[in-house]
Design a protein around this motif. Structure first.
Motif, mmCIF file in Angstrom:
data_model
loop_
_atom_site.group_PDB
_atom_site.id
_atom_site.type_symbol
_atom_site.label_atom_id
_atom_site.label_comp_id
_atom_site.label_asym_id
_atom_site.label_seq_id
_atom_site.Cartn_x
_atom_site.Cartn_y
_atom_site.Cartn_z
ATOM 1 N N ASN A 1 -8.482 4.928 0.904
ATOM 2 C CA ASN A 1 -9.646 4.910 1.791
ATOM 3 C C ASN A 1 -9.489 5.832 3.002
ATOM 4 N N GLY A 2 -8.372 6.554 3.080
ATOM 5 C CA GLY A 2 -8.133 7.494 4.172
ATOM 6 C C GLY A 2 -7.416 6.912 5.370
ATOM 7 N N SER B 1 0.829 -1.202 0.000
ATOM 8 C CA SER B 1 0.000 0.000 0.000
ATOM 9 C C SER B 1 0.867 1.257 0.000
ATOM 10 N N VAL B 2 1.960 1.240 0.757
ATOM 11 C CA VAL B 2 2.883 2.381 0.735
ATOM 12 C C VAL B 2 3.457 2.539 -0.667
ATOM 13 N N ARG B 3 3.908 1.450 -1.268
ATOM 14 C CA ARG B 3 4.457 1.526 -2.627
ATOM 15 C C ARG B 3 3.459 2.139 -3.608
ATOM 16 N N THR B 4 2.201 1.731 -3.493
ATOM 17 C CA THR B 4 1.153 2.205 -4.396
ATOM 18 C C THR B 4 0.828 3.678 -4.180
ATOM 19 N N ASP C 1 0.988 12.874 -4.288
ATOM 20 C CA ASP C 1 1.130 13.932 -3.289
ATOM 21 C C ASP C 1 -0.140 14.144 -2.467
ATOM 22 N N ASP C 2 -1.296 13.852 -3.045
ATOM 23 C CA ASP C 2 -2.559 14.025 -2.328
ATOM 24 C C ASP C 2 -2.725 13.039 -1.176
ATOM 25 N N ARG C 3 -1.905 12.013 -1.129
ATOM 26 C CA ARG C 3 -2.004 11.008 -0.064
ATOM 27 C C ARG C 3 -1.257 11.424 1.209
#
Length: 107
Positions: free
Chosen positions: A73-74, A44-47, A52-54
């Motif tokens: 999903n926040g 999930s980190v890789r994806t 930048d919005d994450r």
């Protein structure tokens, strides 16, 4: 090249740190109940790292900047260290963006 380092914790749980190529921890995960869940967190980190919005840019109660990396999903999937300046925090975000997608996994 950066690397994800998986470590066991108390109560048979796991967590990971993303380290830059200089060995400095740039992102730390929550605790996971299994190694498989921990590996899913790494994916999930890789994806999410390149987007930048994450990144949720925050300030701690003692005034020090830090950031959280969130999934689509926040849910928070990683938290940075506390930085001395917003410029340091922003450099940390750029380091995660650069290192996470190709980082190796080490146990």
């Amino acid at each position: 090249m950066g690397k994800f380092v998986i470590s066991p914790t108390s109560n048979d749980q796991y967590h990971f740190n993303l380290k830059a190529d200089n060995g400095q921890v740039i992102l730390s995960s929550e605790r996971y109940n299994s190694k498989a869940s921990c590996l899913n967190g790494i994916e999930s980190v890789r994806t999410n790292a390149p987007d930048d919005d994450r990144y949720d840019r925050k300030t701690s109660s003692n005034g020090k900047p830090f950031f959280n990396l969130k999934a689509a999903n926040g849910q928070i999937i990683g938290t940075s260290e506390l930085y001395e300046s917003t410029a340091g925090r922003d450099n940390g975000i750029e380091s995660v963006k650069r290192n996470a997608p190709t980082a190796l996994v080490e146990e």
